[in-house]
Design an enzyme around this catalytic site. Structure first.
Site, mmCIF file in Angstrom:
data_model
loop_
_atom_site.group_PDB
_atom_site.id
_atom_site.type_symbol
_atom_site.label_atom_id
_atom_site.label_comp_id
_atom_site.label_asym_id
_atom_site.label_seq_id
_atom_site.Cartn_x
_atom_site.Cartn_y
_atom_site.Cartn_z
ATOM 1 N N ALA A 4 0.829 -1.207 0.000
ATOM 2 C CA ALA A 4 0.000 0.000 0.000
ATOM 3 C C ALA A 4 0.866 1.260 0.000
ATOM 4 O O ALA A 4 0.579 2.236 -0.695
ATOM 5 C CB ALA A 4 -0.924 0.000 1.207
ATOM 6 N N GLU A 56 15.861 -39.926 -28.843
ATOM 7 C CA GLU A 56 15.882 -38.517 -29.250
ATOM 8 C C GLU A 56 16.868 -37.773 -28.352
ATOM 9 O O GLU A 56 17.204 -38.248 -27.273
ATOM 10 C CB GLU A 56 14.474 -37.905 -29.150
ATOM 11 C CG GLU A 56 13.957 -37.827 -27.730
ATOM 12 C CD GLU A 56 12.499 -37.380 -27.607
ATOM 13 O OE1 GLU A 56 11.777 -37.363 -28.609
ATOM 14 O OE2 GLU A 56 12.106 -37.055 -26.471
ATOM 15 N N LYS A 109 18.668 -35.055 -25.770
ATOM 16 C CA LYS A 109 18.304 -34.466 -24.480
ATOM 17 C C LYS A 109 19.052 -33.149 -24.352
ATOM 18 O O LYS A 109 20.277 -33.117 -24.445
ATOM 19 C CB LYS A 109 18.722 -35.417 -23.360
ATOM 20 C CG LYS A 109 18.507 -34.872 -21.966
ATOM 21 C CD LYS A 109 18.773 -35.969 -20.959
ATOM 22 C CE LYS A 109 18.459 -35.563 -19.533
ATOM 23 N NZ LYS A 109 19.060 -34.347 -19.053
ATOM 24 N N ASP A 119 19.969 -29.907 -21.945
ATOM 25 C CA ASP A 119 20.003 -29.568 -20.532
ATOM 26 C C ASP A 119 19.425 -28.168 -20.355
ATOM 27 O O ASP A 119 20.141 -27.181 -20.413
ATOM 28 C CB ASP A 119 21.456 -29.634 -20.056
ATOM 29 C CG ASP A 119 21.541 -29.602 -18.554
ATOM 30 O OD1 ASP A 119 20.510 -29.846 -17.899
ATOM 31 O OD2 ASP A 119 22.633 -29.326 -18.032
ATOM 32 N N GLU A 146 11.056 -29.061 -22.558
ATOM 33 C CA GLU A 146 12.232 -28.382 -22.022
ATOM 34 C C GLU A 146 12.289 -26.950 -22.539
ATOM 35 O O GLU A 146 12.071 -26.705 -23.726
ATOM 36 C CB GLU A 146 13.470 -29.170 -22.470
ATOM 37 C CG GLU A 146 14.678 -28.957 -21.619
ATOM 38 C CD GLU A 146 14.668 -29.774 -20.320
ATOM 39 O OE1 GLU A 146 13.631 -30.404 -20.002
ATOM 40 O OE2 GLU A 146 15.689 -29.755 -19.622
ATOM 41 N N TYR A 159 8.423 -33.144 -25.175
ATOM 42 C CA TYR A 159 8.947 -34.510 -25.226
ATOM 43 C C TYR A 159 8.076 -35.541 -24.519
ATOM 44 O O TYR A 159 8.332 -36.724 -24.562
ATOM 45 C CB TYR A 159 10.369 -34.582 -24.683
ATOM 46 C CG TYR A 159 10.544 -34.037 -23.268
ATOM 47 C CD1 TYR A 159 9.887 -34.610 -22.192
ATOM 48 C CD2 TYR A 159 11.370 -32.945 -23.026
ATOM 49 C CE1 TYR A 159 10.036 -34.130 -20.916
ATOM 50 C CE2 TYR A 159 11.530 -32.456 -21.740
ATOM 51 C CZ TYR A 159 10.864 -33.050 -20.688
ATOM 52 O OH TYR A 159 10.998 -32.571 -19.425
ATOM 53 N N LYS A 185 23.824 -40.413 -21.069
ATOM 54 C CA LYS A 185 24.614 -39.185 -21.051
ATOM 55 C C LYS A 185 25.809 -39.273 -21.997
ATOM 56 O O LYS A 185 26.324 -40.358 -22.255
ATOM 57 C CB LYS A 185 25.117 -38.912 -19.630
ATOM 58 C CG LYS A 185 24.009 -38.617 -18.624
ATOM 59 C CD LYS A 185 23.282 -37.344 -18.992
ATOM 60 C CE LYS A 185 22.275 -36.907 -17.971
ATOM 61 N NZ LYS A 185 22.811 -36.217 -16.821
ATOM 62 N N CYS A 223 38.401 -33.913 13.577
ATOM 63 C CA CYS A 223 37.439 -33.116 12.828
ATOM 64 C C CYS A 223 37.901 -31.658 12.791
ATOM 65 O O CYS A 223 38.180 -31.080 13.840
ATOM 66 C CB CYS A 223 36.065 -33.206 13.499
ATOM 67 S SG CYS A 223 34.865 -32.046 12.822
ATOM 68 N N CYS A 235 35.356 -29.383 15.037
ATOM 69 C CA CYS A 235 35.164 -29.435 16.487
ATOM 70 C C CYS A 235 36.320 -30.096 17.209
ATOM 71 O O CYS A 235 36.331 -30.176 18.429
ATOM 72 C CB CYS A 235 33.853 -30.141 16.828
ATOM 73 S SG CYS A 235 33.894 -31.903 16.506
ATOM 74 N N CYS A 276 33.357 -37.810 11.919
ATOM 75 C CA CYS A 276 33.620 -37.075 13.146
ATOM 76 C C CYS A 276 32.799 -37.733 14.243
ATOM 77 O O CYS A 276 31.630 -38.059 14.050
ATOM 78 C CB CYS A 276 33.187 -35.621 12.958
ATOM 79 S SG CYS A 276 32.925 -34.744 14.503
ATOM 80 N N CYS A 286 29.460 -31.208 17.541
ATOM 81 C CA CYS A 286 30.165 -30.658 16.382
ATOM 82 C C CYS A 286 29.266 -29.638 15.701
ATOM 83 O O CYS A 286 28.196 -29.979 15.203
ATOM 84 C CB CYS A 286 30.506 -31.784 15.422
ATOM 85 S SG CYS A 286 31.240 -31.198 13.887
HETATM 86 S S1 IVH Z 1 11.577 -37.540 -21.084
HETATM 87 C C1 IVH Z 1 9.058 -38.850 -16.989
HETATM 88 N N1 IVH Z 1 12.871 -36.415 -23.056
HETATM 89 O O1 IVH Z 1 15.783 -34.349 -18.692
HETATM 90 C C2 IVH Z 1 10.172 -37.974 -17.463
HETATM 91 N N2 IVH Z 1 13.296 -35.587 -20.857
HETATM 92 O O2 IVH Z 1 17.189 -35.730 -16.579
HETATM 93 C C3 IVH Z 1 10.160 -37.880 -18.949
HETATM 94 N N3 IVH Z 1 14.862 -33.690 -20.783
HETATM 95 O O3 IVH Z 1 13.290 -33.957 -16.270
HETATM 96 C C4 IVH Z 1 11.317 -37.099 -19.434
HETATM 97 N N4 IVH Z 1 15.210 -33.558 -22.959
HETATM 98 O O4 IVH Z 1 13.645 -32.070 -18.019
HETATM 99 C C5 IVH Z 1 12.685 -36.430 -21.720
HETATM 100 N N5 IVH Z 1 13.906 -35.519 -24.920
HETATM 101 C C6 IVH Z 1 13.712 -35.515 -23.602
HETATM 102 C C7 IVH Z 1 14.359 -34.588 -22.745
HETATM 103 C C8 IVH Z 1 14.133 -34.666 -21.368
HETATM 104 C C9 IVH Z 1 15.496 -33.032 -21.775
HETATM 105 C C10 IVH Z 1 15.009 -33.386 -19.346
HETATM 106 C C11 IVH Z 1 13.733 -33.342 -18.574
HETATM 107 C C12 IVH Z 1 13.883 -34.351 -17.472
HETATM 108 C C13 IVH Z 1 15.359 -34.436 -17.374
HETATM 109 C C14 IVH Z 1 15.808 -35.723 -16.732
#
Ligand code: IVH
Length: 691
Positions: free
Chosen positions: A48, A130, A132, A134, A189, A241, A329, A420, A423, A438, A444
């Protein structure tokens, strides 16, 4: 002090000089409050009062239009910036993916799925692959084809309402064609291309603003803006996705879902392939890995998903990730740097973790200044010492690791401390354990503070405004020594108001946030206790099994006797092995821990665990045991199905068993069942029973 409306002379009676001065002051004040409100999350005046300041400025500007500047807070109309994001509960939880690193993990994934579904060798099983990216995941909910909200993942159950921000992203359709289901949740994403990310950082630098470490941080920082006008200027993109809640099925396969999403105007991750074998998946992974330089955004791997949606449904989930998918990965990125110093961190369970403090170095787009050294053995194995030239690596979001020393010097290798550092208590390593601990317990300070930090962390009590830094300060000052003290903070309200940078409003907000958490679910409560080895998934299992805090405490008291049924029941909860059961029971044996819990019970209302909605079935609440070879589905699927129907699945037959389901070649369990008078069912009888 803000000019009170009744005291200030009407703007029209000011002379130009007075008007200029007052308008200037008002603009400066408003700007400062905007910053406190949006950037520091610590407003100094109530809404306010803020509005009164702004209205006064408007009055002056109306009387003296030549004083209006383009950047005046009165001119920046459009969306009113938010105070904080609202929370949205996901209709279907947003889970994450299990990770695969090595080729074997991928073969294992395919084998596991085939075994679960009992797919014969000769029969095909398709997997879609497919890329992924980040970035950060987001759920878009459409009703009647209109975007009604967008939410971040949050803790998977509840995310933040970023609808207005997401509406500024061009690749997010706001309205869909007529043929979409009435309710459609598209999960995907939000990300940034490398080029857009670099341009954003250049602009940030010129404006003297924060530089983002990598595209992921850039995307997250751009989306989570309380002022959507900022998000609107950022180059965000979205691809779909997966699906959340959907009112009517529209595809039979994951690939079919992709095609529909594309047709409806969403971007989807490319390239993709549908494979029949692990070998083909690995070839795809390899191909995508090598084409990364030509792809305009950073990929951190490839995702594999069982293509058939009916199979996906049968496979279901294990703790927080689907059994039907995994993220493969890409290999870790490496870089060379200097190890400046090794410091020892003490965690909440007293584990001493050596941490390498590094000369900061860019590893695959992320600046890294610290890396973990795990434990004493790791230091010996790698021969690390202070001043060494080392190679470090980073894979996805895992903590950077030290790979090796470039210039080994055996006589200089770091000596692990025997006490430690926090402590001074003795630090010991138990036989067969890699960790050095520790022995100071809660004497601690590091352990006490780490426990408190864990207690208020995101998946535990998640108290807004009570972050790690404040916890440490409050502990040092004696304001919060035990978890219960958090709920008695109001005693310190007056003192808190006088802290530097704090005011009436920040204290009010903090106390309100604490009040909001006085009622808490049993699963969060158990997780917050910080029992060794008990993460979120186990906490949920315990909550599900024991239902109420009183019952949990009674059973844990009984389970102190390892031969008791209470102990066996704990050991029998799916995935709780002997070592975890030991740690859980030990936690409840310690007097101090019980004191903390009893103290909290006086302050809190710990809600009984609400069973997730399972269909009432003929086997709800029954305890069942599977034995022998099943022919209609894999053992794991049978167990998962029984649990989904509300049954408890145990490993051994006891007098508490209701049914023993005996497949082919069942052995000794049948005899045991006969002795105890437990009913034995064939696989077909079982299937008939559950319908
Ligand atoms: S499938 C039930 N597909 O990666 C979860 N995830 O490390 C289904 N991500 O939380 C996820 N590309 O944010 C899927 N082609 C893709 C993706 C993808 C990026 C991310 C997503 C997920 C995280 C897991």
């Amino acid at each position: 002090m803000p000019p009170k409306k009744n005291k200030s002379p009407a703007a029209t009676t000011l002379n130009p000089m007075e008007a200029t001065l007052e308008a200037d002051t008002l603009r400066r004040q408003l700007k400062r409050h905007d910053e406190a409100y949006h950037q520091k999350d610590a407003p100094e005046i109530p809404d306010a009062e803020y509005d009164a300041l702004k209205n006064r400025l408007r009055e002056i500007e109306a009387a003296f239009p030549n004083l209006i500047t383009p950047d005046s807070p009165t001119q920046t109309v459009g969306y009113a910036p938010l105070r904080e994001f609202k929370k949205i509960r996901h209709a279907v939880p947003m889970l994450s993916l299990s990770n695969s690193f090595a080729d074997e993990d991928v073969t294992d994934f395919v084998d596991r799925v085939r075994k679960f579904l009992l797919i014969q060798d000769a029969q095909k099983m398709e997997v879609l692959a497919e890329p992924k990216i980040d970035g950060l995941s987001c759920s878009l909910r459409y009703e009647g084809g209109k975007l009604v909200y967008a939410a971040t993942r949050g803790d998977g159950e509840e995310g933040e309402d970023v609808t207005e921000n997401v509406k500024t992203i061009k690749s997010v359709p706001q309205a869909l064609p007529k043929d979409v289901p009435d309710v459609l949740e598209v999960r995907g994403e939000i990300y940034m291309t490398r080029e857009d990310f670099r341009a954003l950082n250049r602009a940030q630098e010129e404006a003297g603003e924060k530089i983002f470490a990598n595209p992921r941080n850039g995307a997250a920082g751009s989306l989570r803006q309380l002022d959507v006008r900022i998000t609107a200027k950022r180059p965000l993109r979205f691809y779909g996705y997966a699906l959340g809640e959907v009112s009517a099925p529209f595809a039979d396969t994951q690939d079919g879902v992709r095609q529909k999403l594309k047709k409806w105007g969403f971007d989807i991750p490319v390239p993709s392939t549908v494979a029949d074998s692990a070998a083909e998946l690995l070839a795809f992974h390899e191909k995508v890995y090598h084409t990364r330089p030509e792809i305009p955004y950073d990929l951190d791997g490839v995702v594999y998903k069982v293509n058939d949606l009916e199979y996906q449904k049968r496979l279901g989930f294990i703790s927080r990730s689907p059994r039907w998918a995994t993220a493969h990965k890409f290999p870790a990125e490496q870089a060379e740097t200097i190890l400046k110093k090794i410091s020892i961190q003490v965690g909440r369970t007293g584990v001493l973790t050596p941490v390498a403090e590094l000369e900061p170095v860019n590893v695959g787009g992320v600046m890294v200044g610290r890396a973990t050294l795990h434990n004493e053995d790791e230091i010996g194995r790698k021969g690390v010492y202070e001043g060494a030239r080392i190679i470090i690596q980073r894979a996805g979001d895992v903590i950077p690791q030290v790979v090796r020393v470039v210039n080994p010097q055996p006589d200089k290798v770091f000596k692990f401390p025997a006490t430690c550092p926090e402590c001074g208590s003795l630090a010991v390593r138990e036989e067969d354990e890699a960790a050095t601990r520790c022995t100071g317990g809660l004497v601690c300070p590091a352990q006490a503070v780490e426990r408190l930090k864990h207690f208020v962390s995101k998946y535990a009590f998640d108290i807004e405004g009570l972050g790690e830094k404040i916890i440490k300060e409050f502990w040092d000052e004696g304001i919060i020594k035990t978890p219960g003290d958090i709920f008695r903070l109001s005693k310190h309200a007056d003192a808190l108001k006088t802290r530097e940078g704090w005011g009436e409003l920040s204290v009010k907000n903090l106390l309100a946030a604490v009040e909001e958490r006085r009622t808490i679910g049993l699963d969060r409560f158990i997780y917050a206790l910080g029992i060794r080895q008990v993460g979120q998934a186990t906490a949920r299992k315990l909550a599900l099994h024991y239902s109420s805090l009183d019952n949990l405490l009674a059973q844990m008291a009984a389970a102190q006797d390892h031969t008791s049924t209470a102990y066996n029941a704990l050991d029998d909860i799916g995935d709780i092995g002997a070592s975890m059961a030991e740690d859980i029971v030990a936690f409840f044996a310690e007097k101090h821990n019980l004191e903390v819990i009893h103290d909290l019970q006086k302050e809190l209302n710990v809600k009984d665990f609400e069973r997730p909605k399972t269909v009432e079935s003929a086997v709800t609440g029954k305890t069942v045991v599977f034995t022998g070879k099943l022919t209609k589905m894999g053992r794991d699927e049978a167990k998962a199905q029984a649990e989904a129907l509300g049954a408890k699945v145990a490993g051994a037959v006891s007098k508490n068993t209701d049914y023993l389901i005996a497949g082919e070649d069942a052995g000794s369990k049948i005899k045991k069942a006969a002795e105890l008078g437990v009913r034995v069912l064939t696989e077909d009888e079982w299937l008939a029973l559950i319908g």
